[in-house]
Scaffold this motif. Sequence first.
Motif, PDB file in Angstrom:
ATOM      1  N   ALA A   6       4.090  15.333  -3.070  1.00  4.70           N
ATOM      2  CA  ALA A   6       3.804  16.681  -3.566  1.00  4.70           C
ATOM      3  C   ALA A   6       4.818  17.693  -3.039  1.00  4.70           C
ATOM      4  O   ALA A   6       5.258  18.585  -3.777  1.00  4.70           O
ATOM      5  CB  ALA A   6       2.385  17.087  -3.172  1.00  4.70           C
ATOM      6  N   SER A   7       5.189  17.581  -1.760  1.00  2.45           N
ATOM      7  CA  SER A   7       6.148  18.513  -1.179  1.00  2.45           C
ATOM      8  C   SER A   7       7.515  18.378  -1.827  1.00  2.45           C
ATOM      9  O   SER A   7       8.151  19.376  -2.183  1.00  2.45           O
ATOM     10  CB  SER A   7       6.276  18.273   0.333  1.00  2.45           C
ATOM     11  OG  SER A   7       5.068  18.581   0.990  1.00  2.45           O
ATOM     12  N   LEU A  28       1.629  10.421   2.764  1.00  2.11           N
ATOM     13  CA  LEU A  28       2.382   9.867   1.628  1.00  2.11           C
ATOM     14  C   LEU A  28       2.179  10.738   0.389  1.00  2.11           C
ATOM     15  O   LEU A  28       3.134  11.038  -0.340  1.00  2.11           O
ATOM     16  CB  LEU A  28       1.944   8.429   1.360  1.00  2.11           C
ATOM     17  CG  LEU A  28       2.281   7.416   2.464  1.00  2.11           C
ATOM     18  CD1 LEU A  28       1.713   6.052   2.126  1.00  2.11           C
ATOM     19  CD2 LEU A  28       3.792   7.330   2.677  1.00  2.11           C
ATOM     20  N   PHE A  29       0.927  11.146   0.133  1.00  2.00           N
ATOM     21  CA  PHE A  29       0.663  12.046  -0.989  1.00  2.00           C
ATOM     22  C   PHE A  29       1.335  13.386  -0.743  1.00  2.00           C
ATOM     23  O   PHE A  29       1.983  13.954  -1.633  1.00  2.00           O
ATOM     24  CB  PHE A  29      -0.845  12.242  -1.180  1.00  2.00           C
ATOM     25  CG  PHE A  29      -1.212  13.049  -2.394  1.00  2.00           C
ATOM     26  CD1 PHE A  29      -1.672  12.427  -3.540  1.00  2.00           C
ATOM     27  CD2 PHE A  29      -1.099  14.439  -2.402  1.00  2.00           C
ATOM     28  CE1 PHE A  29      -2.007  13.166  -4.669  1.00  2.00           C
ATOM     29  CE2 PHE A  29      -1.424  15.184  -3.526  1.00  2.00           C
ATOM     30  CZ  PHE A  29      -1.882  14.545  -4.658  1.00  2.00           C
ATOM     31  N   MET A  80       0.830  -1.205   0.000  1.00  2.00           N
ATOM     32  CA  MET A  80       0.000   0.000   0.000  1.00  2.00           C
ATOM     33  C   MET A  80       0.858   1.245   0.000  1.00  2.00           C
ATOM     34  O   MET A  80       0.525   2.237  -0.661  1.00  2.00           O
ATOM     35  CB  MET A  80      -0.934  -0.006   1.222  1.00  2.00           C
ATOM     36  CG  MET A  80      -1.839   1.223   1.305  1.00  2.00           C
ATOM     37  SD  MET A  80      -2.763   1.531  -0.233  1.00  2.00           S
ATOM     38  CE  MET A  80      -3.796   0.068  -0.283  1.00  2.00           C
ATOM     39  N   LEU A  81       1.964   1.225   0.730  1.00  2.00           N
ATOM     40  CA  LEU A  81       2.859   2.380   0.735  1.00  2.00           C
ATOM     41  C   LEU A  81       3.370   2.662  -0.670  1.00  2.00           C
ATOM     42  O   LEU A  81       3.327   3.795  -1.145  1.00  2.00           O
ATOM     43  CB  LEU A  81       4.026   2.114   1.695  1.00  2.00           C
ATOM     44  CG  LEU A  81       4.934   3.304   2.056  1.00  2.00           C
ATOM     45  CD1 LEU A  81       5.576   3.075   3.421  1.00  2.00           C
ATOM     46  CD2 LEU A  81       6.012   3.544   1.020  1.00  2.00           C
ATOM     47  N   GLY A  82       3.817   1.610  -1.346  1.00  2.00           N
ATOM     48  CA  GLY A  82       4.310   1.772  -2.708  1.00  2.00           C
ATOM     49  C   GLY A  82       3.224   2.218  -3.660  1.00  2.00           C
ATOM     50  O   GLY A  82       3.454   3.059  -4.545  1.00  2.00           O
ATOM     51  N   THR A  83       2.007   1.666  -3.484  1.00  2.00           N
ATOM     52  CA  THR A  83       0.893   2.033  -4.359  1.00  2.00           C
ATOM     53  C   THR A  83       0.514   3.490  -4.209  1.00  2.00           C
ATOM     54  O   THR A  83       0.283   4.201  -5.198  1.00  2.00           O
ATOM     55  CB  THR A  83      -0.336   1.150  -4.051  1.00  2.00           C
ATOM     56  OG1 THR A  83      -0.015  -0.227  -4.275  1.00  2.00           O
ATOM     57  CG2 THR A  83      -1.521   1.533  -4.932  1.00  2.00           C
ATOM     58  N   MET A  84       0.466   3.981  -2.957  1.00  2.00           N
ATOM     59  CA  MET A  84       0.094   5.373  -2.724  1.00  2.00           C
ATOM     60  C   MET A  84       1.144   6.327  -3.269  1.00  2.00           C
ATOM     61  O   MET A  84       0.811   7.358  -3.872  1.00  2.00           O
ATOM     62  CB  MET A  84      -0.112   5.617  -1.229  1.00  2.00           C
ATOM     63  CG  MET A  84      -1.426   5.095  -0.679  1.00  2.00           C
ATOM     64  SD  MET A  84      -2.884   5.948  -1.372  1.00  2.00           S
ATOM     65  CE  MET A  84      -2.696   7.564  -0.633  1.00  2.00           C
ATOM     66  N   VAL A  85       2.405   5.988  -3.078  1.00  2.00           N
ATOM     67  CA  VAL A  85       3.474   6.841  -3.599  1.00  2.00           C
ATOM     68  C   VAL A  85       3.427   6.869  -5.121  1.00  2.00           C
ATOM     69  O   VAL A  85       3.526   7.935  -5.749  1.00  2.00           O
ATOM     70  CB  VAL A  85       4.853   6.356  -3.100  1.00  2.00           C
ATOM     71  CG1 VAL A  85       5.974   7.083  -3.828  1.00  2.00           C
ATOM     72  CG2 VAL A  85       4.976   6.573  -1.603  1.00  2.00           C
ATOM     73  N   LEU A  86       3.263   5.690  -5.740  1.00  2.00           N
ATOM     74  CA  LEU A  86       3.198   5.612  -7.200  1.00  2.00           C
ATOM     75  C   LEU A  86       1.984   6.367  -7.730  1.00  2.00           C
ATOM     76  O   LEU A  86       2.082   7.121  -8.709  1.00  2.00           O
ATOM     77  CB  LEU A  86       3.143   4.153  -7.644  1.00  2.00           C
ATOM     78  CG  LEU A  86       3.009   3.910  -9.159  1.00  2.00           C
ATOM     79  CD1 LEU A  86       4.218   4.462  -9.895  1.00  2.00           C
ATOM     80  CD2 LEU A  86       2.821   2.422  -9.448  1.00  2.00           C
ATOM     81  N   ALA A  87       0.822   6.169  -7.093  1.00  2.00           N
ATOM     82  CA  ALA A  87      -0.397   6.857  -7.519  1.00  2.00           C
ATOM     83  C   ALA A  87      -0.232   8.367  -7.434  1.00  2.00           C
ATOM     84  O   ALA A  87      -0.669   9.113  -8.326  1.00  2.00           O
ATOM     85  CB  ALA A  87      -1.582   6.400  -6.665  1.00  2.00           C
ATOM     86  N   ALA A  94      -6.135   8.164  12.207  1.00  2.00           N
ATOM     87  CA  ALA A  94      -4.683   8.016  12.093  1.00  2.00           C
ATOM     88  C   ALA A  94      -4.279   7.351  10.782  1.00  2.00           C
ATOM     89  O   ALA A  94      -3.263   7.716  10.180  1.00  2.00           O
ATOM     90  CB  ALA A  94      -4.154   7.209  13.280  1.00  2.00           C
ATOM     91  N   GLU A  95      -5.071   6.368  10.334  1.00  2.00           N
ATOM     92  CA  GLU A  95      -4.752   5.705   9.068  1.00  2.00           C
ATOM     93  C   GLU A  95      -4.846   6.684   7.908  1.00  2.00           C
ATOM     94  O   GLU A  95      -3.978   6.709   7.027  1.00  2.00           O
ATOM     95  CB  GLU A  95      -5.706   4.533   8.829  1.00  2.00           C
ATOM     96  CG  GLU A  95      -5.425   3.779   7.535  1.00  2.00           C
ATOM     97  CD  GLU A  95      -6.458   2.716   7.219  1.00  2.00           C
ATOM     98  OE1 GLU A  95      -6.239   1.934   6.279  1.00  2.00           O
ATOM     99  OE2 GLU A  95      -7.506   2.683   7.906  1.00  2.00           O
ATOM    100  N   GLY A  96      -5.891   7.499   7.901  1.00  2.00           N
ATOM    101  CA  GLY A  96      -6.043   8.491   6.835  1.00  2.00           C
ATOM    102  C   GLY A  96      -4.935   9.512   6.854  1.00  2.00           C
ATOM    103  O   GLY A  96      -4.451   9.930   5.793  1.00  2.00           O
ATOM    104  N   LEU A  97      -4.509   9.931   8.050  1.00  2.00           N
ATOM    105  CA  LEU A  97      -3.422  10.896   8.152  1.00  2.00           C
ATOM    106  C   LEU A  97      -2.132  10.320   7.568  1.00  2.00           C
ATOM    107  O   LEU A  97      -1.421  10.990   6.811  1.00  2.00           O
ATOM    108  CB  LEU A  97      -3.205  11.297   9.604  1.00  2.00           C
ATOM    109  CG  LEU A  97      -2.051  12.265   9.874  1.00  2.00           C
ATOM    110  CD1 LEU A  97      -2.267  13.586   9.152  1.00  2.00           C
ATOM    111  CD2 LEU A  97      -1.886  12.500  11.378  1.00  2.00           C
ATOM    112  N   ALA A  98      -1.818   9.064   7.915  1.00  2.00           N
ATOM    113  CA  ALA A  98      -0.598   8.436   7.415  1.00  2.00           C
ATOM    114  C   ALA A  98      -0.638   8.302   5.895  1.00  2.00           C
ATOM    115  O   ALA A  98       0.356   8.580   5.210  1.00  2.00           O
ATOM    116  CB  ALA A  98      -0.406   7.066   8.058  1.00  2.00           C
ATOM    117  N   LEU A  99      -1.779   7.886   5.353  1.00  2.00           N
ATOM    118  CA  LEU A  99      -1.901   7.747   3.904  1.00  2.00           C
ATOM    119  C   LEU A  99      -1.857   9.119   3.223  1.00  2.00           C
ATOM    120  O   LEU A  99      -1.246   9.277   2.165  1.00  2.00           O
ATOM    121  CB  LEU A  99      -3.204   7.025   3.557  1.00  2.00           C
ATOM    122  CG  LEU A  99      -3.266   5.544   3.951  1.00  2.00           C
ATOM    123  CD1 LEU A  99      -4.697   5.019   3.827  1.00  2.00           C
ATOM    124  CD2 LEU A  99      -2.327   4.715   3.086  1.00  2.00           C
ATOM    125  N   GLY A 100      -2.511  10.097   3.829  1.00  2.00           N
ATOM    126  CA  GLY A 100      -2.485  11.448   3.273  1.00  2.00           C
ATOM    127  C   GLY A 100      -1.088  12.039   3.284  1.00  2.00           C
ATOM    128  O   GLY A 100      -0.721  12.801   2.383  1.00  2.00           O
TER     129      GLY A 100
END
Length: 296
Positions: free
Chosen positions: A133-134, A128-129, A64-71, A120-126
């Motif tokens: 972006a930063s 990553l985006f 999931m970490l890789g998927t979110m970063v790639l997305a 907390a899960e949403g914060l961690a995933l957010g």
Amino acid sequence: MPVALITEVLSVIAPLFVLAGFGWLWAKRGRPFQVETVSLLATNIGTPCLVLHSLLSSEINRAMLGTMVLASMIALAVVMAASALALRLLGLPVRNFISSLTFPNAGNAGLSLCLFAYGAEGLALGILFFAVASLGNWTIGQSIMAGRGNLREVLRSPMIYAILFGILGNLVALHPPLWIMRSLQVAGGIAIPLMLLTLGVSLATLKVQDLKNGLILSLLRLGLGIGIGFGLSWFLGLEGAARGTFIIQCAMPVAVVNYVFAARFNRDPAATASLVVISTLLSFATLPVLLLAVLR
């Protein structure tokens, strides 16, 4: 429409409106607010600590970490390409506006919405985006506006090291001592309130001077972000909190930091200020509908 869903949407957007509203009222009443000082505190202390604590304390599997970063990378690249084409068709200088259209407000507004919507899960995933972006805005975006790269300034940013160390620590399941984690949690707790207050102050102090182009480009930013957010999340099979946080982050308005870059490098800061204000106000109007679609 279920009352529970409406209540959930209101619980997500209310803190954003309230804190940004406090900042707006504070500025309108002429109270002192050192935007540069507060921004430095949030950027150099609060946000890096928030990123580190969130990434080190959250259990995100590697896939999931890789998927979110790639997305996130794909989404930003597609928005940049589409924005460059649109700016050329509109006859507007690409170098002045491409960063504003590409890199959204994934910090001030995006992280708070991800937290309030998915915890907390949403914060961690957010995050990553926000990390992608930063990194993109402080390297590619700033270089485009400056007309040259500035690696020294990038390497001086605590955010870069917080992002890299946080992702690495998550991958290797690093567990720092409790006193470190609690210190990070307390210091990181100032980030979102300060960012939302600064957003409100910025809305009160920045002026709209180019309404026509500001409106066109703001609609372009939000339209591209929402469309690519829904489309790419479907294509990649994102579900649950991952899907919601990704769409929310893609749909955010123009980031205030783009105005800072435009002023620093003399890339039509007045027009960029118009973009920040108009796109943020439009996003406030569309947020309830967007959250209803995402949370449903």
